[in-house]
Every structure is written in C-alpha cells, then in structure tokens.
Motif scaffolding. Structure first.
Motif, PDB file in Angstrom:
ATOM      1  N   LEU A  51       0.818  -1.202   0.000  1.00 52.11           N
ATOM      2  CA  LEU A  51       0.000   0.000   0.000  1.00 52.11           C
ATOM      3  C   LEU A  51       0.860   1.264   0.000  1.00 52.11           C
ATOM      4  CD1 LEU A  51      -2.796   1.223  -0.018  1.00 52.11           C
ATOM      5  CD2 LEU A  51      -2.834   1.052   2.481  1.00 52.11           C
ATOM      6  N   THR A  52       1.959   1.265   0.737  1.00 54.66           N
ATOM      7  CA  THR A  52       2.818   2.453   0.749  1.00 54.66           C
ATOM      8  C   THR A  52       3.410   2.709  -0.629  1.00 54.66           C
ATOM      9  OG1 THR A  52       4.732   1.169   1.488  1.00 54.66           O
ATOM     10  CG2 THR A  52       3.406   2.259   3.193  1.00 54.66           C
ATOM     11  N   VAL A  53       3.663   1.644  -1.372  1.00 55.97           N
ATOM     12  CA  VAL A  53       4.183   1.775  -2.733  1.00 55.97           C
ATOM     13  C   VAL A  53       3.132   2.439  -3.626  1.00 55.97           C
ATOM     14  CG1 VAL A  53       4.931   0.459  -4.759  1.00 55.97           C
ATOM     15  CG2 VAL A  53       5.783  -0.152  -2.487  1.00 55.97           C
ATOM     16  N   VAL A  54       1.893   1.973  -3.523  1.00 56.97           N
ATOM     17  CA  VAL A  54       0.802   2.564  -4.308  1.00 56.97           C
ATOM     18  C   VAL A  54       0.617   4.033  -3.928  1.00 56.97           C
ATOM     19  CG1 VAL A  54      -1.701   2.504  -4.730  1.00 56.97           C
ATOM     20  CG2 VAL A  54      -0.392   0.380  -4.686  1.00 56.97           C
ATOM     21  N   LEU A  61       5.903   9.969  -6.800  1.00 53.22           N
ATOM     22  CA  LEU A  61       7.273   9.668  -6.381  1.00 53.22           C
ATOM     23  C   LEU A  61       7.844   8.479  -7.137  1.00 53.22           C
ATOM     24  CD1 LEU A  61       7.183  10.064  -2.513  1.00 53.22           C
ATOM     25  CD2 LEU A  61       8.719  11.201  -4.102  1.00 53.22           C
ATOM     26  N   PRO A  62       8.985   8.644  -7.785  1.00 49.45           N
ATOM     27  CA  PRO A  62       9.679   7.467  -8.297  1.00 49.45           C
ATOM     28  C   PRO A  62       9.941   6.536  -7.115  1.00 49.45           C
ATOM     29  CG  PRO A  62      10.613   9.449  -9.230  1.00 49.45           C
ATOM     30  CD  PRO A  62       9.668   9.889  -8.136  1.00 49.45           C
ATOM     31  N   THR A  63       9.661   5.258  -7.300  1.00 49.94           N
ATOM     32  CA  THR A  63       9.647   4.331  -6.173  1.00 49.94           C
ATOM     33  C   THR A  63      10.580   3.153  -6.388  1.00 49.94           C
ATOM     34  OG1 THR A  63       7.373   4.982  -5.696  1.00 49.94           O
ATOM     35  CG2 THR A  63       8.105   2.882  -4.794  1.00 49.94           C
ATOM     36  N   PHE A  64      11.335   2.853  -5.339  1.00 52.48           N
ATOM     37  CA  PHE A  64      12.182   1.669  -5.261  1.00 52.48           C
ATOM     38  C   PHE A  64      11.564   0.787  -4.195  1.00 52.48           C
ATOM     39  CE2 PHE A  64      14.815   5.023  -6.821  1.00 52.48           C
ATOM     40  CZ  PHE A  64      15.721   4.433  -7.677  1.00 52.48           C
ATOM     41  N   ALA A  65      11.240  -0.452  -4.529  1.00 57.13           N
ATOM     42  CA  ALA A  65      10.603  -1.321  -3.543  1.00 57.13           C
ATOM     43  C   ALA A  65      11.067  -2.758  -3.712  1.00 57.13           C
ATOM     44  CB  ALA A  65       9.089  -1.234  -3.659  1.00 57.13           C
ATOM     45  N   THR A  66      10.865  -3.507  -2.662  1.00 54.49           N
ATOM     46  CA  THR A  66      11.285  -4.908  -2.642  1.00 54.49           C
ATOM     47  C   THR A  66      10.710  -5.682  -3.825  1.00 54.49           C
ATOM     48  OG1 THR A  66      11.348  -6.920  -1.302  1.00 54.49           O
ATOM     49  CG2 THR A  66       9.368  -5.589  -1.127  1.00 54.49           C
ATOM     50  N   CYS A  67      11.487  -6.612  -4.294  1.00 54.06           N
ATOM     51  CA  CYS A  67      11.034  -7.469  -5.395  1.00 54.06           C
ATOM     52  C   CYS A  67      10.327  -8.713  -4.850  1.00 54.06           C
ATOM     53  CB  CYS A  67      12.209  -7.864  -6.282  1.00 54.06           C
ATOM     54  SG  CYS A  67      13.496  -8.792  -5.431  1.00 54.06           S
ATOM     55  N   ILE A  74       3.226  -4.495  -8.719  1.00 57.71           N
ATOM     56  CA  ILE A  74       2.803  -3.100  -8.859  1.00 57.71           C
ATOM     57  C   ILE A  74       3.745  -2.326  -9.774  1.00 57.71           C
ATOM     58  CG2 ILE A  74       2.436  -0.933  -7.608  1.00 57.71           C
ATOM     59  CD1 ILE A  74       1.732  -2.711  -5.133  1.00 57.71           C
ATOM     60  N   ILE A  75       5.043  -2.501  -9.565  1.00 59.00           N
ATOM     61  CA  ILE A  75       6.051  -1.733 -10.298  1.00 59.00           C
ATOM     62  C   ILE A  75       6.501  -2.482 -11.545  1.00 59.00           C
ATOM     63  CG2 ILE A  75       8.433  -0.889 -10.187  1.00 59.00           C
ATOM     64  CD1 ILE A  75       7.991  -0.425  -7.198  1.00 59.00           C
ATOM     65  N   GLU A  76       6.571  -1.765 -12.653  1.00 58.62           N
ATOM     66  CA  GLU A  76       7.219  -2.285 -13.858  1.00 58.62           C
ATOM     67  C   GLU A  76       8.666  -1.788 -13.789  1.00 58.62           C
ATOM     68  OE1 GLU A  76       4.253  -2.084 -17.495  1.00 58.62           O
ATOM     69  OE2 GLU A  76       4.198  -0.258 -16.270  1.00 58.62           O
ATOM     70  N   HIS A  77       9.582  -2.706 -13.552  1.00 57.29           N
ATOM     71  CA  HIS A  77      10.972  -2.327 -13.294  1.00 57.29           C
ATOM     72  C   HIS A  77      11.557  -1.493 -14.442  1.00 57.29           C
ATOM     73  CE1 HIS A  77      14.942  -2.491 -11.568  1.00 57.29           C
ATOM     74  NE2 HIS A  77      15.405  -2.860 -12.741  1.00 57.29           N
ATOM     75  N   GLY A  78      12.098  -0.345 -14.061  1.00 52.78           N
ATOM     76  CA  GLY A  78      12.726   0.539 -15.034  1.00 52.78           C
ATOM     77  C   GLY A  78      11.756   1.378 -15.832  1.00 52.78           C
ATOM     78  N   ILE A 118       2.432   7.088 -11.973  1.00 54.31           N
ATOM     79  CA  ILE A 118       1.039   7.545 -11.841  1.00 54.31           C
ATOM     80  C   ILE A 118       0.154   6.803 -12.838  1.00 54.31           C
ATOM     81  CG2 ILE A 118      -0.507   9.511 -12.182  1.00 54.31           C
ATOM     82  CD1 ILE A 118       1.791  11.293 -11.161  1.00 54.31           C
ATOM     83  N   LYS A 119       0.630   6.648 -14.044  1.00 52.25           N
ATOM     84  CA  LYS A 119      -0.138   5.943 -15.081  1.00 52.25           C
ATOM     85  C   LYS A 119      -0.409   4.496 -14.657  1.00 52.25           C
ATOM     86  CE  LYS A 119      -0.127   4.791 -19.964  1.00 52.25           C
ATOM     87  NZ  LYS A 119       0.662   3.971 -20.816  1.00 52.25           N
ATOM     88  N   ARG A 120       0.604   3.838 -14.135  1.00 48.79           N
ATOM     89  CA  ARG A 120       0.462   2.446 -13.688  1.00 48.79           C
ATOM     90  C   ARG A 120      -0.599   2.332 -12.593  1.00 48.79           C
ATOM     91  NH1 ARG A 120       1.605  -2.846 -15.143  1.00 48.79           N
ATOM     92  NH2 ARG A 120       2.046  -4.061 -13.298  1.00 48.79           N
TER      93      ARG A 120
END
Length: 173
Positions: A51-54, A61-67, A74-78, A118-120
């Motif tokens: 949730l904090t990532v979302v 915010l550009p986000t770095f999170a655990t894999c 949630i994140i598309e890497h790169g 934001i788009k993701r």
C-alpha cells in the motif's frame, strides 16, 4: 548509515522517515518529497501487497521497492519504478545511485518515471477498479452458487479441474 552520511557529506540530501500513523499527513509528506525531486524507497524483505508503494507512486514519487511480494507486481521495473532485492543492498544502492545520476544528466528522467508510476496506478490500482473487480467476483460467485447447487464432491471436482487447467500453470510460472 549515519557514518556513511558523515563520510560522504550527505547531510540534508536524504531523510529517514519513521513509520507514519497520521494517514492524512502521509500524502502531504509524499508530495513534499516529490516537490524536491526525491524518491521513495521501501526496502522490506517481503511486502504482502504494498500500500505504501501505491500511495507513493500515486503522489508522483519514483519508487524503489522490494522485489519480494506485491511491489513486484505493482512496479514495472525501469518503467514505473524499480525493484530492489533487500538481500543485496549493494545492488539496491547502485540502482538508486544510477537513477539519480540519470536524473542529473537528463532532468526529464525523473518526470518520466514519475509519470509512468502515476499511469500504472491509475490503470490498475484505483478504488474504482478494485470495487468493480470485487463486485464482479461477488456476482460470479453468487450466480455460480445459486445456479449450480453442487454437492461437496462435485464442488471439489470443479475446483480440481480449475487447478489443473489454470492455477497449476500460474504457480509453475
């Protein structure tokens, strides 16, 4: 970490933020960090959803999170953020340093990752999308339960068939 901050004269370059309990203030905090072209780093060993990532991504915010766990989906890497493996902190540090070097060399890079984040979120993780999926699942389950009136053994066969046809492939992938 504090010794590294002193050694490399990083005072004022980043902040440790403890767990926040005031939810109303979280968005404001994320916005402040975004306004200073910062990034959000979530180095948990495992995160069930993220949730904090979302929240961070929805505040640009550009986000770095655990894999490990939800952030990996949630994140598309790169593209919309960056995965990091907290078991390999040197690689995580290198990834963050690389990001900020790219931002220094190309000032539009921060915005590119921010906009993609934001788009993701808007494409996959809004309350509207979640509630529509929940209502669809509830409707499907309610209809199936009403129409089928299956006995316990028949239900088990149906679930085994679903597992063999769909779930087993997803698990192995």
């Amino acid at each position: 970490m504090h010794e590294l901050m002193k050694e490399y004269k990083l005072d004022g370059q980043f902040r440790w933020i403890t767990a926040q309990t005031n939810r109303a203030r979280n968005g404001e905090l994320y916005r402040y960090i975004a306004d200073t072209k910062g990034a959000f780093v979530q180095p948990a060993f495992y995160e069930a959803f993220g949730l904090t990532v979302v929240e961070a991504m929805s505040c640009s915010l550009p986000t770095f999170a655990t894999c490990h766990g939800g952030p990996a989906e949630i994140i598309e890497h790169g593209v919309s953020g960056f995965h990091m493996d907290p078991y390999y902190p040197d690689q995580a540090a290198e990834s963050m340093a690389d990001f900020f070097e790219k931002c220094r060399d190309d000032p539009s890079y921060w915005k590119k990752i921010s906009d993609a984040g934001i788009k993701r979120i808007n494409e996959r993780y809004t309350w509207k999308i979640y509630s529509e999926r929940l209502m669809t699942l509830a409707g499907v389950y309610g209809f199936w339960k009403y129409v089928s009136k299956l006995e316990r053994r028949e239900t088990r066969r149906y679930l085994e068939m679903f597992y063999i046809l769909k779930f087993r492939d997803l698990v192995s992938a």
